[in-house]
Design a protein around this motif. Structure first.
Motif, PDB file in Angstrom:
ATOM      1  N   ASP A  72      -3.357 -12.397   3.333  1.00 12.75           N
ATOM      2  CA  ASP A  72      -3.136 -12.189   4.768  1.00 12.75           C
ATOM      3  C   ASP A  72      -1.907 -11.321   5.014  1.00 12.75           C
ATOM      4  O   ASP A  72      -1.894 -10.490   5.930  1.00 12.75           O
ATOM      5  N   PHE A  73      -0.876 -11.502   4.216  1.00 12.04           N
ATOM      6  CA  PHE A  73       0.306 -10.646   4.306  1.00 12.04           C
ATOM      7  C   PHE A  73      -0.071  -9.191   4.024  1.00 12.04           C
ATOM      8  O   PHE A  73       0.288  -8.269   4.766  1.00 12.04           O
ATOM      9  N   ILE A  74      -0.793  -9.008   2.930  1.00 13.34           N
ATOM     10  CA  ILE A  74      -1.106  -7.655   2.470  1.00 13.34           C
ATOM     11  C   ILE A  74      -2.032  -6.932   3.442  1.00 13.34           C
ATOM     12  O   ILE A  74      -1.837  -5.751   3.756  1.00 13.34           O
ATOM     13  N   VAL A  75      -3.032  -7.639   3.948  1.00 10.42           N
ATOM     14  CA  VAL A  75      -3.936  -7.034   4.924  1.00 10.42           C
ATOM     15  C   VAL A  75      -3.177  -6.662   6.201  1.00 10.42           C
ATOM     16  O   VAL A  75      -3.395  -5.598   6.781  1.00 10.42           O
TER      17      VAL A  75
ATOM     18  N   ILE B  66      -0.023  -5.840   6.474  1.00 11.14           N
ATOM     19  CA  ILE B  66       0.799  -4.656   6.194  1.00 11.14           C
ATOM     20  C   ILE B  66      -0.055  -3.397   6.209  1.00 11.14           C
ATOM     21  O   ILE B  66       0.331  -2.365   6.765  1.00 11.14           O
ATOM     22  N   GLY B  67      -1.233  -3.477   5.604  1.00 10.26           N
ATOM     23  CA  GLY B  67      -2.132  -2.327   5.587  1.00 10.26           C
ATOM     24  C   GLY B  67      -2.623  -1.961   6.982  1.00 10.26           C
ATOM     25  O   GLY B  67      -2.643  -0.784   7.351  1.00 10.26           O
ATOM     26  N   ASP B  68      -3.005  -2.978   7.746  1.00  9.61           N
ATOM     27  CA  ASP B  68      -3.480  -2.731   9.116  1.00  9.61           C
ATOM     28  C   ASP B  68      -2.393  -2.092   9.974  1.00  9.61           C
ATOM     29  O   ASP B  68      -2.667  -1.205  10.793  1.00  9.61           O
TER      30      ASP B  68
ATOM     31  N   ALA C 262      -0.610   2.519  13.064  1.00 10.72           N
ATOM     32  CA  ALA C 262       0.502   3.420  13.388  1.00 10.72           C
ATOM     33  C   ALA C 262       0.101   4.873  13.163  1.00 10.72           C
ATOM     34  O   ALA C 262       0.461   5.763  13.952  1.00 10.72           O
ATOM     35  N   LEU C 263      -0.657   5.121  12.107  1.00 11.12           N
ATOM     36  CA  LEU C 263      -1.104   6.483  11.812  1.00 11.12           C
ATOM     37  C   LEU C 263      -2.079   6.968  12.879  1.00 11.12           C
ATOM     38  O   LEU C 263      -1.999   8.115  13.338  1.00 11.12           O
ATOM     39  N   LYS C 264      -2.983   6.095  13.296  1.00 10.09           N
ATOM     40  CA  LYS C 264      -3.957   6.458  14.332  1.00 10.09           C
ATOM     41  C   LYS C 264      -3.264   6.812  15.645  1.00 10.09           C
ATOM     42  O   LYS C 264      -3.704   7.699  16.380  1.00 10.09           O
TER      43      LYS C 264
ATOM     44  N   PHE D 135     -10.925  -4.890   1.290  1.00  6.14           N
ATOM     45  CA  PHE D 135     -10.060  -4.345   2.334  1.00  6.14           C
ATOM     46  C   PHE D 135      -9.575  -2.953   1.972  1.00  6.14           C
ATOM     47  O   PHE D 135      -9.680  -2.014   2.768  1.00  6.14           O
ATOM     48  N   TRP D 136      -9.032  -2.792   0.750  1.00  7.91           N
ATOM     49  CA  TRP D 136      -8.488  -1.491   0.360  1.00  7.91           C
ATOM     50  C   TRP D 136      -9.592  -0.447   0.210  1.00  7.91           C
ATOM     51  O   TRP D 136      -9.368   0.741   0.428  1.00  7.91           O
ATOM     52  N   ALA D 137     -10.799  -0.899  -0.156  1.00 13.92           N
ATOM     53  CA  ALA D 137     -11.921   0.039  -0.230  1.00 13.92           C
ATOM     54  C   ALA D 137     -12.226   0.601   1.154  1.00 13.92           C
ATOM     55  O   ALA D 137     -12.476   1.807   1.309  1.00 13.92           O
ATOM     56  N   SER D 138     -12.169  -0.254   2.169  1.00 16.69           N
ATOM     57  CA  SER D 138     -12.415   0.210   3.540  1.00 16.69           C
ATOM     58  C   SER D 138     -11.290   1.120   4.010  1.00 16.69           C
ATOM     59  O   SER D 138     -11.515   2.090   4.734  1.00 16.69           O
TER      60      SER D 138
END
Length: 206
Positions: free
Chosen positions: A60-63, A65-67, A72-74, A131-134
């Motif tokens: 949950d932490f890692i997801v 951070i990725g989200d 932010a990029l979007k 998650f990282w694949a998506s």
């Protein structure tokens, strides 16, 4: 009553953001393997029960951070601009490609490079693998499509993605260490990635 609920919600959001910041700092200072509930609790000065309330698992932490990085990029670069950057990178238009990488540097400065470090780590759980694949499809799909249209193989494209991520993280760290300017770092990232794409395009590996 509504005001009280709003205040509670805001307090919860602030606490979650604080814990996420602590988690990112832990990753940067000690690595992904150090990301444990006990370690976050100690740094944040709270009990582990508080951590579990907001982030039940390490995933949950890692997801989160990725989200955070993706959103932010979007907000800074539209999907249309990202497509333009992908096309620029395969046509040796370094200046146009730099627009994308400059925005990425802005996000890294704002949110920290923890998300990029996580992208370079092996998959820790099936949930994270998915998650990282998506994330890769969303963030690198434009490049993969442009590369495929030019005849670059899927294997070479995967190598390209890994080299690109490592190049970005390495040059960002060099920039933050004060060894080169931000413009120099962004320019080098663009040059390395664009050059590799064009090498694979003109000299395909069999």
């Amino acid at each position: 009553m509504m005001e009280a609920l709003s205040t509670t919600s805001t307090a919860a959001e602030l606490r979650r953001a604080q814990l996420l910041l602590v988690a990112k700092e832990l990753i940067l200072s000690e690595g992904v393997e150090a990301l444990r509930h006990a370690a976050v609790a100690e740094r944040a000065g709270v009990t582990r029960a508080v951590i579990y309330r907001y982030f039940p698992t390490q995933s949950d932490f890692i997801v989160a951070i990725g989200d955070e990085f993706i959103e932010a990029l979007k907000q800074r670069l539209s999907p249309e601009k990202q497509v333009e950057a992908a096309r620029a990178s395969v046509s040796s238009d370094f200046a146009a490609a730099e627009i994308y990488f400059d925005v990425v540097f802005s996000v890294l400065e704002d949110k920290g490079p923890a998300s990029l470090m996580l992208l370079l780590e092996p998959d820790l759980t099936p949930k994270l693998k998915s998650f990282w694949a998506s994330v890769e499809v969303e963030q690198y799909g434009h490049w993969l499509q442009e590369s495929a249209d030019l005849g670059i193989t899927a294997i070479d494209s995967q190598v390209l993605i890994q080299v690109g991520k490592m190049t970005l993280l390495t040059l960002y760290k060099i920039y933050r260490a004060g060894e080169i300017s931000r413009n120099q770092a962004v320019s080098r990232v663009s040059y390395v990635i664009c050059s590799l794409i064009n090498t694979l395009r003109t000299n395909p590996c069999n």
